[in-house]
Scaffold this active site. Structure first.
Site, PDB file in Angstrom:
ATOM      1  N   SER A  55       0.754  -1.239   0.121  1.00  0.00           N
ATOM      2  CA  SER A  55      -0.086   0.077   0.072  1.00  0.00           C
ATOM      3  C   SER A  55       0.939   1.136   0.099  1.00  0.00           C
ATOM      4  CB  SER A  55      -1.071  -0.023   1.161  1.00  0.00           C
ATOM      5  OG  SER A  55      -0.358   0.015   2.344  1.00  0.00           O
ATOM      6  N   LYS A  99       0.151   4.721   6.622  1.00  0.00           N
ATOM      7  CA  LYS A  99      -0.620   5.539   5.452  1.00  0.00           C
ATOM      8  C   LYS A  99       0.107   6.868   5.631  1.00  0.00           C
ATOM      9  CE  LYS A  99      -3.256   1.907   4.604  1.00  0.00           C
ATOM     10  NZ  LYS A  99      -3.043   1.152   3.649  1.00  0.00           N
TER      11      LYS A  99
END
Length: 187
Positions: A55, A99
């Protein structure tokens, strides 16, 4: 035989047992204090973490990178747009994810609903006490596009440095590596 035992007892009585016991207790207390200090620093100040997965490509390697994480920024509300953060997953509280913060409370975010299927977009206003996080690799990331804005309290720390090797590390800053610091370690 009795003379040998008597000699042993005299030598044993001459040993300063109370001094030895006091020194041993001092050393045990020093080790306990050190363990407590390391725990406090690791939990509340700074630690390292192994981060892996697709990710955050290309910022974080898919096979895993070691990052230095400072834990003071989330406690003092000093997280900024562009910071790479470690946070408790809103979908699975047993999992920590990495993230990038794209928006803070009060910001409007327009994002692609499904980048693999078209250009449909949606705009969301980030509510108070929340942040909007996304992975750098939007095609392989489960992030705020799926689970919505993340409560600020789920942020565990801000990654500020990626360790490449024992002699090289890279400082993380807003989507690119700004500084490369190289140093030598002599063992």
């Amino acid at each position: 035989m009795a003379a040998g035992r008597l000699s042993f007892l005299r030598r044993a009585a001459a040993i300063p047992w109370s001094s030895i016991a006091g020194e041993a207790i001092d050393r045990v207390l020093l080790v306990a204090k050190t363990v407590c200090a390391v725990h406090v620093v690791n939990t509340y100040v700074c630690s390292i973490a192994l981060v892996r997965g697709p990710s955050m490509l290309p910022t974080i390697n898919i096979t895993g990178d070691i990052v230095a994480v400072e834990r003071i920024s989330p406690l003092c509300s000093l997280i900024a747009v562009g910071d790479v953060v470690l946070l408790r997953s809103p979908e699975n509280p047993l999992k920590t994810v990495t993230k990038r913060v794209l928006a803070l409370e009060g910001d409007a975010v327009t994002f692609l609903l499904d980048p693999t299927k078209g250009f449909a977009t949606k705009t969301v206003l980030v509510p108070k006490g929340h942040v909007w996080v996304q992975g750098d690799n939007i095609y392989e990331s489960r992030d705020s596009r799926q689970f919505g804005p993340v409560p600020y309290g789920l942020i565990e720390g801000r990654a500020f440095c990626r360790v490449r090797s024992i002699t090289r590390f890279l400082l993380l800053k807003h989507k690119s590596f700004v500084v490369v610091v190289t140093f030598s370690v002599y063992i």
